[in-house]
Scaffold this motif. Structure first.
Motif, mmCIF file in Angstrom:
data_model
loop_
_atom_site.group_PDB
_atom_site.id
_atom_site.type_symbol
_atom_site.label_atom_id
_atom_site.label_comp_id
_atom_site.label_asym_id
_atom_site.label_seq_id
_atom_site.Cartn_x
_atom_site.Cartn_y
_atom_site.Cartn_z
ATOM 1 N N CYS A 11 -69.488 1.045 -21.775
ATOM 2 C CA CYS A 11 -69.223 2.491 -21.714
ATOM 3 C C CYS A 11 -70.563 3.192 -21.589
ATOM 4 C CB CYS A 11 -68.495 2.952 -22.972
ATOM 5 S SG CYS A 11 -69.505 2.741 -24.447
ATOM 6 N N GLU B 37 -66.781 -1.000 -25.503
ATOM 7 C CA GLU B 37 -65.859 0.131 -25.580
ATOM 8 C C GLU B 37 -65.487 0.474 -24.141
ATOM 9 O OE1 GLU B 37 -66.257 3.124 -29.117
ATOM 10 O OE2 GLU B 37 -68.221 2.930 -28.179
ATOM 11 N N ASP C 22 -64.847 2.517 -21.085
ATOM 12 C CA ASP C 22 -65.403 3.817 -20.702
ATOM 13 C C ASP C 22 -64.329 4.837 -20.346
ATOM 14 O OD1 ASP C 22 -67.860 5.266 -20.330
ATOM 15 O OD2 ASP C 22 -67.325 5.364 -18.204
ATOM 16 N N ALA D 15 -62.398 5.973 -23.513
ATOM 17 C CA ALA D 15 -63.241 6.831 -24.367
ATOM 18 C C ALA D 15 -63.375 8.218 -23.743
ATOM 19 C CB ALA D 15 -64.612 6.195 -24.562
ATOM 20 N N THR E 195 -61.890 11.657 -25.413
ATOM 21 C CA THR E 195 -62.891 12.690 -25.711
ATOM 22 C C THR E 195 -62.475 14.006 -25.052
ATOM 23 O OG1 THR E 195 -64.610 11.011 -25.837
ATOM 24 C CG2 THR E 195 -65.352 13.267 -25.493
ATOM 25 N N SER F 39 -61.549 10.503 -31.152
ATOM 26 C CA SER F 39 -61.771 10.271 -29.716
ATOM 27 C C SER F 39 -62.058 8.803 -29.401
ATOM 28 C CB SER F 39 -62.924 11.136 -29.214
ATOM 29 O OG SER F 39 -64.167 10.604 -29.654
ATOM 30 N N ARG F 40 -62.248 7.997 -30.443
ATOM 31 C CA ARG F 40 -62.556 6.576 -30.190
ATOM 32 C C ARG F 40 -61.679 5.679 -31.063
ATOM 33 N NH1 ARG F 40 -67.639 7.771 -27.368
ATOM 34 N NH2 ARG F 40 -68.153 5.673 -26.672
ATOM 35 N N VAL G 134 -59.796 1.627 -27.826
ATOM 36 C CA VAL G 134 -60.951 1.765 -26.929
ATOM 37 C C VAL G 134 -61.818 0.504 -27.028
ATOM 38 C CG1 VAL G 134 -63.078 3.089 -26.512
ATOM 39 C CG2 VAL G 134 -60.945 4.287 -27.070
ATOM 40 N N GLU G 135 -61.993 0.041 -28.258
ATOM 41 C CA GLU G 135 -62.789 -1.165 -28.484
ATOM 42 C C GLU G 135 -62.026 -2.422 -28.013
ATOM 43 O OE1 GLU G 135 -63.513 -2.309 -32.688
ATOM 44 O OE2 GLU G 135 -65.547 -2.833 -32.062
ATOM 45 N N ALA H 161 -71.078 4.536 -32.509
ATOM 46 C CA ALA H 161 -69.994 4.084 -31.648
ATOM 47 C C ALA H 161 -70.105 2.583 -31.504
ATOM 48 C CB ALA H 161 -70.101 4.741 -30.266
ATOM 49 N N PRO H 162 -69.008 1.825 -31.683
ATOM 50 C CA PRO H 162 -67.691 2.282 -32.101
ATOM 51 C C PRO H 162 -67.754 2.994 -33.457
ATOM 52 C CG PRO H 162 -67.696 -0.083 -31.540
ATOM 53 C CD PRO H 162 -69.098 0.375 -31.543
#
Ligand SMILES: [Zn+2]
Length: 465
Positions: A164, A198, A200, A203, A207, A224-225, A229-230, A298-299
């Motif tokens: 990401c 993550e 992209d 995410a 977001t 947002s994550r 996402v991970e 992040a994560p």
């Protein structure tokens, strides 16, 4: 008159440079009361009593002798963003927290380490400025396929890729096609690929959703994550590692679900290892809301259920290494009403590791061997430094620290930080665990809570090929 020949000085009696006496020596196999004998920077003997002549005796009674921590994940940002941290400050803070070797990430320094020349430039600086030994990551970015062999020949410990947005324009994240091609090439070159996993697109979508709702606070950032996402990125990286035969290291895994995916792939013979960081084991989302910018990463740090589950995964052997992901920034980049705009990254290289051990006081003797594995032995093995690093045994470099558990709790203050900016996610936390001494190749770097006056500089460590 003939000049009289000067008598040669008598040869020094064969002796040791250092004996570490009376400590409890920690290895992944267990804890034993033993002395260490050191000569020429190497451990030459481990025995219940060593009473040879030695130039220096380090009394370790009442302490654990812990293997020097190899922190495979730091961002010291030099050259280029030295005002964010720097190799001198970063390595000192690492030594104060029991570390003897760091692996610096290829991004956040400028130029980023994406070819041999930039790796050599960083190596030269670190040889001048670091007090601990060090290894260097190279970057895998779109368009540098032809420079990967050069990175390997210059001694890169592996390649790091971002799945990401990395936050810095000079280090582009990698699409699936480039990652596949990069992994094919890395497999041929015998280089391990580490990924920031993550997804992209996910995410970016989540977001945008938060921002569209007018939400810009810490809770919005956490929302947002979400874990998917991970997981999406880990799945993709595992698939590509399986397909290409490339060795994969997933850095800063934040969730037990992510570790489960990795364990499943491992069971199917994918060559993969997982790293987590102290902050995922020490903090939960509620604490992030309270701490704010210092705990932005992040994560993201997840809920208490996940934190507790990560400890179970650690004890079950599903986490191979723990790295700090020390990623500082100047204070002015850590203040904004818009949490999304704050520079992410947790500064924790000095206190993260001792605090992990502090979490285990009730089961200390059972857990210390586990820490000797995930903080030293496993790191050296995974990155092929294990001929001479990562273990307190004869033939290995004399990299170690003395770990003391006091009866009194100590409250961590900003004043005691050796990092350039006195910012840490752990200021205010209480601990009974501290590293009083840290030695690199038989020489003190950190002693009695002070920087040891030493001329020794860090050595560049390259993987065995
Ligand atoms: Zn990082």
């Amino acid at each position: 008159m003939a000049k009289q020949k000067k008598a040669l000085p008598a040869p020094e009696p064969e002796g040791l440079d250092l004996i570490v006496r009376g400590g409890r020596v920690v290895t992944p196999e267990g804890i034993a009361e033993a002395d260490l004998g050191v000569a020429n920077g190497k451990i030459v003997r481990v025995a219940s009593v060593i009473d040879d002549h030695a130039s220096e005796i380090l009394e370790a009674g009442g302490c654990y002798v812990f293997p020097g921590i190899l922190d495979a994940h730091v961002h010291f940002n030099e050259p280029g963003r030295t005002e964010w941290e720097g190799l001198a400050h970063g390595s000192l803070a690492l030594a104060a927290g029991g570390g003897t070797c760091f692996f610096d990430m290829p991004l956040n320094s400028e130029p980023p380490v994406i070819d041999a020349a930039s790796l050599r430039a960083k190596r030269t600086l670190a040889e001048q400025k670091s007090c601990t030994d060090f290894a260097l990551w190279g970057g895998l970015v779109p368009g540098n396929l032809d420079r990967l062999a050069g990175l390997r020949d210059a001694g890169a410990v592996g390649l790091k890729a971002f799945m990401c947005n990395s936050g810095v324009d000079s280090f582009q994240n990698i699409d699936a096609h480039s990652l596949r091609e990069g992994m094919k090439r890395a497999a041929k070159l015998g280089l391990i690929v580490a990924v920031h996993a993550e997804d992209d697109a996910l995410a970016a979508r989540y977001t945008a959703e938060q921002k569209a709702k007018g939400r810009f606070n810490v809770r919005a950032y956490l929302a947002s994550r979400p874990v998917e996402v991970e997981l999406a990125a880990i799945r993709q990286a595992l698939e590509l590692a399986g397909e290409t035969g490339c060795a994969l290291h997933v850095v800063h895994v934040s969730s037990p679900e992510g570790l489960d995916l990795i364990a499943e792939a491992k069971a199917q013979r994918v060559d993969v290892s997982a790293e987590t960081c102290p902050h995922y084991l020490l903090l939960n989302d509620k604490e992030v809301v309270k701490l704010g910018a210092v705990a932005k990463c992040a994560p993201v740090i997840r809920d208490e259920r996940s934190r507790v589950a990560l400890w179970s995964e650690l004890r079950a052997g599903n986490i191979q290494t723990v790295g700090s992901d020390h990623s500082p920034a100047p204070p002015e980049m850590k203040t904004s009403k818009n949490f999304f705009a704050i520079w992410g990254g947790i500064a924790g290289v000095q206190h993260g590791f001792p605090l992990l051990i502090n979490e285990c006081l009730e089961t200390l003797e059972r857990d210390l061997p586990l820490f000797a594995a995930v903080l030293a032995r496993n790191v050296a093995r995974r990155f092929r430094l294990d001929e001479h690093k990562g273990l307190l045994a004869a033939g290995f470099d004399a990299d170690f620290s003395l770990l003391r558990v006091s009866d009194q709790k100590h409250k961590i203050t900003a004043d005691e930080l050796w990092t350039q900016h006195r910012i840490s996610a752990y200021v205010g936390r209480q601990t009974r665990v501290r590293f009083t001494h840290t030695y690199v190749r038989g020489r003190p770097i950190w002693a009695d809570g002070r920087i040891a006056p030493t001329a020794q500089k860090g050595k560049f460590i390259q993987p065995q090929r």
